[in-house]
Design a protein around this motif. Structure first.
Motif, short mmCIF file in Angstrom:
data_model
loop_
_atom_site.label_atom_id
_atom_site.label_comp_id
_atom_site.label_asym_id
_atom_site.label_seq_id
_atom_site.Cartn_x
_atom_site.Cartn_y
_atom_site.Cartn_z
N SER A 253 -4.57 -14.09 -7.47
CA SER A 253 -4.71 -12.35 -7.42
C SER A 253 -5.42 -11.98 -6.12
N ARG A 254 -6.30 -12.81 -5.81
CA ARG A 254 -7.29 -12.17 -4.35
C ARG A 254 -6.25 -12.29 -3.39
N ASP A 255 -5.36 -13.35 -3.12
CA ASP A 255 -4.57 -13.50 -1.94
C ASP A 255 -3.58 -12.48 -1.89
N ARG A 256 -3.06 -12.43 -3.00
CA ARG A 256 -2.08 -11.12 -3.27
C ARG A 256 -2.44 -9.64 -2.67
N ALA A 257 -3.69 -9.53 -3.21
CA ALA A 257 -4.16 -8.14 -2.99
C ALA A 257 -4.57 -8.17 -1.37
N LEU A 258 -5.06 -9.49 -0.90
CA LEU A 258 -5.52 -9.17 0.59
C LEU A 258 -4.17 -8.96 1.53
N ASN A 259 -3.04 -9.74 0.94
CA ASN A 259 -1.75 -9.78 1.72
C ASN A 259 -1.19 -8.31 1.64
N PHE A 260 -1.49 -7.59 0.48
CA PHE A 260 -0.79 -6.25 0.34
C PHE A 260 -1.57 -5.24 1.30
N ALA A 261 -2.97 -5.49 1.20
CA ALA A 261 -4.01 -4.71 1.73
C ALA A 261 -3.66 -4.75 3.21
N VAL A 262 -3.20 -5.92 3.81
CA VAL A 262 -3.08 -6.00 5.43
C VAL A 262 -1.58 -5.02 5.56
N PHE A 263 -0.83 -5.35 4.77
CA PHE A 263 0.40 -4.42 4.87
C PHE A 263 0.24 -2.96 5.06
N GLN A 264 -0.83 -2.58 3.90
CA GLN A 264 -0.99 -1.08 3.90
C GLN A 264 -1.87 -0.64 4.84
N GLY A 265 -2.60 -1.40 5.61
CA GLY A 265 -3.24 -1.20 6.79
C GLY A 265 -2.39 -0.67 8.19
N PHE A 266 -1.27 -1.20 8.26
CA PHE A 266 -0.27 -0.94 9.21
C PHE A 266 0.71 0.08 8.84
N SER A 267 0.40 0.67 7.68
CA SER A 267 1.48 1.85 7.20
C SER A 267 0.77 3.28 7.56
N ILE A 268 1.78 4.04 7.75
CA ILE A 268 1.46 5.38 7.78
C ILE A 268 1.03 5.83 6.76
N ASN A 269 -0.33 6.55 6.57
CA ASN A 269 -0.88 6.88 5.30
C ASN A 269 -0.56 8.22 4.92
N ASN A 270 0.29 9.18 5.80
CA ASN A 270 0.48 10.45 5.12
C ASN A 270 1.72 11.08 5.81
N ALA A 271 2.22 12.06 5.62
CA ALA A 271 3.65 12.58 5.80
C ALA A 271 3.71 13.10 7.25
N ASP A 272 2.31 12.97 7.91
CA ASP A 272 2.36 13.51 9.46
C ASP A 272 2.95 12.53 10.26
N LEU A 273 4.11 13.02 10.73
CA LEU A 273 5.00 11.84 11.56
C LEU A 273 4.09 11.20 12.98
N TRP A 274 3.20 12.26 13.36
CA TRP A 274 2.38 11.79 14.24
C TRP A 274 1.15 10.99 14.06
N ALA A 275 0.79 11.07 12.91
CA ALA A 275 -0.50 10.37 12.23
C ALA A 275 -0.48 8.89 12.63
N ARG A 276 -1.51 8.26 13.04
CA ARG A 276 -1.73 6.69 12.96
C ARG A 276 -2.07 5.92 11.80
N SER A 277 -1.74 4.81 11.60
CA SER A 277 -1.94 3.96 10.66
C SER A 277 -3.63 3.78 10.82
N ASP A 278 -4.02 2.88 9.83
CA ASP A 278 -5.30 2.46 9.81
C ASP A 278 -5.58 1.73 10.97
N PHE A 279 -4.86 0.72 10.85
CA PHE A 279 -4.95 -0.35 11.99
C PHE A 279 -4.90 0.20 13.33
N ALA A 280 -3.93 0.90 13.48
CA ALA A 280 -3.56 1.67 14.93
C ALA A 280 -4.79 2.31 15.33
N THR A 281 -5.62 3.06 14.38
CA THR A 281 -6.81 3.79 14.99
C THR A 281 -7.72 2.80 15.34
#
Length: 348
Positions: A253-281
């Motif tokens: 469970s720990r590793d599945r959560a970590l892997n998915f969180a890494v994926f989310q960190g590189f995802s644009i987190n709102n509808a603004d096309l010019w927004a940066r993902s968390d890790f891009a910031t």
């Protein structure tokens, strides 16, 4: 010698838990079942290349003038993902004959196998991801560089890693090398996704352009190629640090959560096309990772299986311990993990 993560945790492939959930994060690969199987692809890809060249010769002949020479010296390499993608796009049914693998630390840890009714869509998705990964590798290595330096792929995906949600069904498969790996069953095409780093490639390109502009004011004597490579090196270092700190088999469970969180960190987190993902910031601010912490979530409900994943970053140029913290609450009770909530904060 390649390090095999499966060996490092003492896995016995003959004792794989049936229907164990997995969310794996790694690179996509493919293998041939035998040397003869690989040789058959050499012949098929060579025929494809020759046919394409002959079509060009025929077209030029139709334009009039001296007939061009017949194509010779065509070399096919079935281990080249770009050639394989070109062939599979024209012959998608051939994808089923390959052994598709998830790779961590340059070693296959799972063989990816469609399960259920989405087989065709899953193979099409694998071809698409392999194409994007080849483009991402080229962007990272500078192979797409033109006279103006590094170039991003515009609307084309540049895949760095892939995330795979599936189950271990208790089966194993022997690769051509003799290595035996568990078979990871994937039931739907949307459970195969790529981490698209176009955004970071664009930012790297912009950083290189800014440095080149500064050079005109005698701020640096670096050549264009040296500037491009320095920026690419910074990007590689940033990505490799995150992947190194999070590499695992994606079983617990720990590793599945970590892997998915890494994926989310590189995802644009709102509808603004010019927004940066968390890790891009983080990459734009040029700050460094300090730690990754994972713990059971206090917000778990019912029969859920929820983890809190926290990424902490710091700015090494500050004397004070200035930190940026990204927290993801991830429910991994199902085959496909989901993000329950995301929180960001700055700490002093």
């Amino acid at each position: 010698m390649s390090h095999n993560p499966a060996e490092s945790v003492g896995w016995s492939v003959t004792a794989v838990a049936s229907k164990q959930l997995v969310y794996g994060l790694g690179t996509l690969g493919y293998e041939f079942s035998s040397d003869d199987h690989r040789k058959s692809f050499i012949a098929k890809i060579t025929y494809m290349m020759k046919s394409a060249a002959e079509e060009v010769v025929s077209w030029l002949s139709d334009l009039g003038g001296k007939k061009p020479a017949e194509p010779t010296g065509l070399e096919s390499d079935p281990d080249d993902p770009r050639q394989m993608v070109e062939y599979l796009r024209k012959n998608p049914s051939e994808a089923k004959g390959l052994i598709w693998t998830l790779i961590v630390d340059q070693a296959p840890i799972y063989a990816i196998s469609p399960a259920g009714t989405d087989e065709g869509e899953i193979y099409a998705r694998l071809i698409e991801l392999l194409d994007g990964q080849a483009r991402g590798d080229a962007a990272m290595d500078g192979a797409d560089s033109g006279p103006d330096g590094m170039k991003a792929g515009d609307s084309e995906a540049c895949i760095w890693l892939i995330g795979v949600a599936g189950r271990l069904g208790g089966r194993t498969i022997e690769l051509r090398s003799g290595q035996i790996v568990p078979v990871l069953e994937v039931e739907r095409a949307d459970r195969l996704n790529g981490l698209d780093i176009r955004e970071l490639v664009d930012m790297t390109t912009a950083g290189a352009a800014e440095t080149k502009a500064d050079r005109t004011q005698d701020r640096t004597s670096l050549t264009d190629n040296e500037i491009d490579e320095r920026e690419r090196s910074r990007l590689r270092g940033f990505l490799n640090r995150i992947h190194f700190d999070s590499r695992n088999l994606g079983v617990t469970s720990r590793d599945r959560a970590l892997n998915f969180a890494v994926f989310q960190g590189f995802s644009i987190n709102n509808a603004d096309l010019w927004a940066r993902s968390d890790f891009a910031t983080i990459f734009a601010d040029d700050i460094s990772m300090e730690s990754i912490d994972i713990e059971k979530s206090a917000f778990e409900r019912g029969d859920g299986d929820t983890r809190e994943v926290e990424f902490r970053f710091y700015d090494p140029t500050y004397t004070r311990n200035v930190e940026k913290v990204f927290r993801y609450t991830v429910d991994v009770s199902g085959v496909q993990p989901i993000t329950v909530r995301m929180r960001h904060s700055d700490e002093m």
